[in-house]
Design a protein around this motif. Structure first.
Motif, mmCIF file in Angstrom:
data_model
loop_
_atom_site.group_PDB
_atom_site.id
_atom_site.type_symbol
_atom_site.label_atom_id
_atom_site.label_comp_id
_atom_site.label_asym_id
_atom_site.label_seq_id
_atom_site.Cartn_x
_atom_site.Cartn_y
_atom_site.Cartn_z
ATOM 1 N N LEU A 1 1.158 -0.836 -0.342
ATOM 2 C CA LEU A 1 0.278 -0.039 0.126
ATOM 3 C C LEU A 1 0.952 1.258 0.220
ATOM 4 O O LEU A 1 1.731 1.147 1.128
ATOM 5 N N VAL A 2 0.614 1.723 -1.011
ATOM 6 C CA VAL A 2 1.472 3.507 -0.858
ATOM 7 C C VAL A 2 0.784 4.843 -0.309
ATOM 8 O O VAL A 2 -0.497 4.920 -1.292
ATOM 9 N N HIS A 3 1.353 5.374 0.120
ATOM 10 C CA HIS A 3 0.198 6.851 0.724
ATOM 11 C C HIS A 3 1.121 7.921 0.453
ATOM 12 O O HIS A 3 1.969 7.884 0.892
ATOM 13 N N GLY A 4 0.002 9.333 0.966
ATOM 14 C CA GLY A 4 0.999 10.648 1.388
ATOM 15 C C GLY A 4 0.169 10.470 2.017
ATOM 16 O O GLY A 4 0.261 10.237 3.104
ATOM 17 N N HIS A 5 -0.133 12.021 2.105
ATOM 18 C CA HIS A 5 -0.717 13.170 3.803
ATOM 19 C C HIS A 5 -0.297 13.173 5.030
ATOM 20 O O HIS A 5 0.195 14.305 5.686
ATOM 21 N N THR A 6 0.452 11.940 5.610
ATOM 22 C CA THR A 6 1.693 12.508 6.402
ATOM 23 C C THR A 6 2.858 13.341 6.203
ATOM 24 O O THR A 6 3.838 13.571 6.897
ATOM 25 N N HIS A 7 3.777 13.738 4.506
ATOM 26 C CA HIS A 7 4.301 13.927 4.991
ATOM 27 C C HIS A 7 5.972 13.356 5.611
ATOM 28 O O HIS A 7 6.413 14.549 5.673
ATOM 29 N N ALA A 8 5.684 12.314 5.284
ATOM 30 C CA ALA A 8 6.829 11.470 6.074
ATOM 31 C C ALA A 8 7.181 10.242 5.206
ATOM 32 O O ALA A 8 6.074 10.425 4.569
ATOM 33 N N TYR B 1 7.029 20.963 1.265
ATOM 34 C CA TYR B 1 7.328 20.938 2.691
ATOM 35 C C TYR B 1 7.004 19.467 3.594
ATOM 36 O O TYR B 1 5.803 18.932 3.576
ATOM 37 N N PRO B 2 7.451 19.340 5.138
ATOM 38 C CA PRO B 2 7.579 17.971 5.666
ATOM 39 C C PRO B 2 6.578 18.826 6.821
ATOM 40 O O PRO B 2 6.250 19.856 6.645
ATOM 41 N N PHE B 3 5.464 18.206 7.755
ATOM 42 C CA PHE B 3 4.990 18.959 9.043
ATOM 43 C C PHE B 3 6.107 18.657 9.952
ATOM 44 O O PHE B 3 6.108 19.884 10.663
ATOM 45 N N ASP B 4 7.157 17.725 10.009
ATOM 46 C CA ASP B 4 8.601 18.054 10.729
ATOM 47 C C ASP B 4 9.204 18.342 10.390
ATOM 48 O O ASP B 4 9.902 17.583 9.252
ATOM 49 N N ALA B 5 10.658 19.528 10.977
ATOM 50 C CA ALA B 5 11.072 19.550 9.921
ATOM 51 C C ALA B 5 12.381 18.209 9.900
ATOM 52 O O ALA B 5 13.314 18.502 9.662
ATOM 53 N N ILE B 6 12.405 17.794 10.769
ATOM 54 C CA ILE B 6 13.652 16.487 10.118
ATOM 55 C C ILE B 6 12.929 15.240 9.286
ATOM 56 O O ILE B 6 13.565 14.568 8.687
ATOM 57 N N GLU B 7 12.263 15.838 8.270
ATOM 58 C CA GLU B 7 11.585 14.781 7.857
ATOM 59 C C GLU B 7 11.794 15.291 6.702
ATOM 60 O O GLU B 7 12.738 16.354 6.163
ATOM 61 N N ALA B 8 12.160 13.744 5.134
ATOM 62 C CA ALA B 8 12.900 14.018 3.821
ATOM 63 C C ALA B 8 11.833 15.677 2.976
ATOM 64 O O ALA B 8 10.605 14.403 3.230
ATOM 65 N N VAL B 9 11.543 16.006 2.028
ATOM 66 C CA VAL B 9 11.093 16.355 1.015
ATOM 67 C C VAL B 9 12.232 15.883 -0.094
ATOM 68 O O VAL B 9 13.341 15.893 -0.343
#
Length: 307
Positions: A242-249, A268-276
């Motif tokens: 299963l492949v999803h979006g929504h979490t920005h991570a 953009y990420p919701f959390d600055a530590i996450e990748a774009v």
């Protein structure tokens, strides 16, 4: 069906035609000519997986973290185009939240402009819907002439490639309402499509909203009918991932025994530590490998292999 943006280049017009022919709705099943001719193709199929561009009509619009959205999306598209030039993709999927907030016509005009470098390289681009999209305005913006014949008015598609089946779902309930839902009719469609997928052929299921564990005191913001989806997957084990979006991570975990792959945002990420960035998926006889492309991020190059 999910919206299909055809290539702007003639050099891969055959690929676009094949992708369109391979998309099916209830009562209409077709396989691409290339799949029939190259069923035993040794070359893996490469797929470009994108999500959450949140395109805005205003080119100067910023995210909650202050990043200029159009600039971030353009940089992600440029990196994806460079990867395509190095090792070509067969098609691209943008897994929902194509627009910034309420799916305005100008948002989709901006998105079309930002995605143009991919289409100019001959890539067909499939768009699914997220909670910030508006079904009617999105259809009007991209002038999709195909009839809306999916279950319960949803846009779904089966897309055949040389080495994999893509099942694109529509979890949008209401524009700018955070959670999503598939509904009984769409779940029945998914079950039928999984049943029709030959054993050993990877089936990738795309939906914007992931199944998320409930948080005490927090309004649900993932897929509301995740228990019903789990039942479908338990009865039809053909789903490879299963492949999803929504979490920005970028994330990897299991749901109902099926690998669950979270895509990073293009913007953009919701959390600055996450990748774009984006994810490259490679499907072949040995299974499917998902690789994160996030230039400059510590997780760049992280990979998950299934099969």
């Amino acid at each position: 069906m999910p919206l299909l943006l055809p290539p702007l280049s003639r050099r891969r017009l055959l690929v676009a035609s094949a992708a369109l022919a391979g998309a099916t709705v209830p009562g209409c099943r077709a396989e691409t000519r290339r799949h029939l001719e190259r069923a035993a193709a040794p070359t893996p199929t490469r797929l470009l997986l994108l999500s959450d561009p949140h395109a805005a009509a205003d080119a100067a619009a910023t995210s909650r973290g202050g990043a200029v959205i159009a600039e971030r999306v353009a940089a992600t598209v440029a990196a994806a185009a460079a990867e395509h030039d190095r090792r070509p993709f067969e098609l691209a999927v943008v897994d929902g939240d194509c627009a910034l907030d309420t799916g305005e016509p100008g948002d989709y005009e901006r998105l079309a402009s930002l995605l143009a470098p991919l289409r100019e390289r001959g890539l067909p681009v499939w768009l699914t819907l997220g909670n910030h999209d508006h079904r009617d305005r999105m259809e009007a913006a991209f002038a999709d002439p195909r009839p809306q014949t999916g279950p319960a008015g949803r846009r779904v598609a089966r897309v055949e490639t040389d080495n994999a089946v893509l099942l694109l779902l529509d979890s949008l309930i209401e524009t700018d309402r955070t959670p999503g839902e598939l509904g009984p009719a769409q779940l029945a469609w998914l079950e039928a499509e999984l049943a029709a997928t030959p054993a050993g052929r990877p089936a990738l299921v795309f939906l914007h909203h992931p199944p998320l564990p409930p948080e005490p005191g927090v309004e649900p913001w993932g897929l509301l009918d995740d228990a019903e989806l789990a039942e479908v997957l338990r009865h039809r084990p053909a789903a490879t991932a299963l492949v999803h979006g929504h979490t920005h991570a970028w994330s990897r975990r299991l749901f109902a025994g099926v690998p669950l792959i979270g895509l990073p945002s293009m913007a953009y990420p919701f959390d600055a530590i996450e990748a774009v960035g984006f994810v490259a998926a490679e499907a072949g006889a040995g299974g499917v490998a998902f690789t994160l492309h996030a230039p400059g991020h510590a997780a760049d190059g992280a990979s998950e292999r299934i099969g």
